[in-house]
Design a protein around this motif. Sequence first.
Motif, PDB file in Angstrom:
ATOM      1  N   UNK A  62       0.834  -1.193   0.000  1.00 58.30           N
ATOM      2  CA  UNK A  62       0.000   0.000   0.000  1.00 58.30           C
ATOM      3  C   UNK A  62       0.874   1.250   0.000  1.00 58.30           C
ATOM      4  N   UNK A  63       0.489   2.230  -0.813  1.00 55.76           N
ATOM      5  CA  UNK A  63       1.220   3.491  -0.901  1.00 55.76           C
ATOM      6  C   UNK A  63       0.279   4.547  -1.463  1.00 55.76           C
ATOM      7  N   UNK A  64       0.736   5.779  -1.493  1.00 59.06           N
ATOM      8  CA  UNK A  64      -0.070   6.891  -1.999  1.00 59.06           C
ATOM      9  C   UNK A  64       0.526   7.396  -3.313  1.00 59.06           C
ATOM     10  N   UNK A  65      -0.331   7.679  -4.279  1.00 60.63           N
ATOM     11  CA  UNK A  65       0.087   8.249  -5.563  1.00 60.63           C
ATOM     12  C   UNK A  65      -0.730   9.506  -5.846  1.00 60.63           C
ATOM     13  N   UNK A  66      -0.089  10.472  -6.507  1.00 59.00           N
ATOM     14  CA  UNK A  66      -0.726  11.763  -6.762  1.00 59.00           C
ATOM     15  C   UNK A  66      -0.559  12.161  -8.220  1.00 59.00           C
ATOM     16  N   UNK A  67      -1.622  12.736  -8.784  1.00 60.57           N
ATOM     17  CA  UNK A  67      -1.613  13.294 -10.131  1.00 60.57           C
ATOM     18  C   UNK A  67      -2.147  14.721 -10.018  1.00 60.57           C
ATOM     19  N   UNK A  68      -1.402  15.673 -10.592  1.00 66.71           N
ATOM     20  CA  UNK A  68      -1.736  17.089 -10.414  1.00 66.71           C
ATOM     21  C   UNK A  68      -1.967  17.779 -11.750  1.00 66.71           C
ATOM     22  N   UNK A  69      -2.793  18.818 -11.709  1.00 62.07           N
ATOM     23  CA  UNK A  69      -3.029  19.621 -12.899  1.00 62.07           C
ATOM     24  C   UNK A  69      -1.885  20.597 -13.097  1.00 62.07           C
ATOM     25  N   UNK A  70      -1.414  20.683 -14.341  1.00 62.33           N
ATOM     26  CA  UNK A  70      -0.372  21.636 -14.716  1.00 62.33           C
ATOM     27  C   UNK A  70      -0.844  22.301 -16.007  1.00 62.33           C
ATOM     28  N   UNK A  71      -1.474  23.477 -15.857  1.00 69.15           N
ATOM     29  CA  UNK A  71      -2.082  24.104 -17.024  1.00 69.15           C
ATOM     30  C   UNK A  71      -3.256  23.281 -17.505  1.00 69.15           C
ATOM     31  N   UNK A  72      -3.218  22.841 -18.766  1.00 68.38           N
ATOM     32  CA  UNK A  72      -4.313  22.041 -19.304  1.00 68.38           C
ATOM     33  C   UNK A  72      -3.990  20.545 -19.276  1.00 68.38           C
ATOM     34  N   UNK A  73      -2.946  20.141 -18.541  1.00 69.69           N
ATOM     35  CA  UNK A  73      -2.539  18.743 -18.485  1.00 69.69           C
ATOM     36  C   UNK A  73      -2.636  18.201 -17.061  1.00 69.69           C
ATOM     37  N   UNK A  74      -2.806  16.896 -16.969  1.00 63.70           N
ATOM     38  CA  UNK A  74      -2.715  16.191 -15.694  1.00 63.70           C
ATOM     39  C   UNK A  74      -1.413  15.394 -15.725  1.00 63.70           C
ATOM     40  N   UNK A  75      -0.510  15.719 -14.807  1.00 65.36           N
ATOM     41  CA  UNK A  75       0.801  15.083 -14.769  1.00 65.36           C
ATOM     42  C   UNK A  75       0.965  14.289 -13.488  1.00 65.36           C
TER      43      UNK A  75
END
Length: 253
Positions: free
Chosen positions: A95-108
Motif C-alpha cells: 500500500x502506498x499513496x500516488x498523486x496526479x496534479x493539474x499543470x495548465x491544461x494537463x494532468x501530470x
Amino acid sequence: TLSTRPAAAAEPSLRDTLAARDALLLKKPFYNLPPGPTSYPAWLEGSWRCTATFAGYQFPATGVDKQRVVATTDLPGFTKLSIARFGDVGREKTEFVATFRRDGDKILEDFPGNVAASLAAHANLPDLVEGVAYDARNPNRMTLNLRAGGRNGERIELFVNSRRAEALGDDIFLNSESVRQMTLGGPTLQNPTVPRVVIGEYQSYFTWRRDGDAARCNVLTAVYAVPGGPLFEEAFDRPLVVYSHNVRLERTA
C-alpha cells in the motif's frame, strides 16, 4: 482534449500490443527524441491510496535458456530495489499513496513522489528514501538517494528513454515508460575497493481503468538484456522476464 505522443509509424499501437496478450511483443523501443511527461486523463487528477498485488511472471524469450536467465542475478526484479516502482517485485501486497496534479491544461504524475513512495513501501522501509533530485524541466532524469549502508543500493539513477500514451474512449488509458536504471552501492566482498554499480533496462506498460470514483491499473514490466551484457546477443530487444502487478486506487482527495 487529451494530449498524447503518437507512436512511430513502424511501431504497433499500445492497444494492439497489449490486446495480443503475447509477452514477446513487449519489445524494447528504439529511442528518438527525448520524451516529454505523460499527460493523463482528467479522472486521474488527485491523490489516491493504492494497493498493489503481485500477479505473476513469465520468461517469454524463446531460444534463450531459462536457466541462464535465472542465473543472471543482476536482471531487474531479481534483487530488491532493482525496479524503482516495485522495490520488491514479488511482494504479495503493498500500500502506498500516488498523486496526479493539474499543470495548465494537463494532468501530470507526481513522478518523484510516486516513485519514491512506491519504492519505500514495496521494500517495507518507510525511511528508505532520504532525498530525491528531480527537475521538472527534464522529466526524464531522477536521482533517489537512499539511506546509507543498504545492501541493495544507496542511490538510484533513473533515465526515462521513451514514453507513449493512448486513450481508449473515456474510461481506459494506456501508457508505457522505458527506463534505464543504475543502482549504486558500496563495495562488495568480491570487489572491496570498487563501488557496486548495477545497470538494468526495463519497460512498464500501464492499463488504467476508471471504476466509478475509483480506478484500477494493470502494470506489465518487461525486462531486457543490457547491450553488451549477458544474453543480449540471444535476446536483443525481446523481454527476458515480464512481471505483472494489479493496482487498486481509492481516491483520498
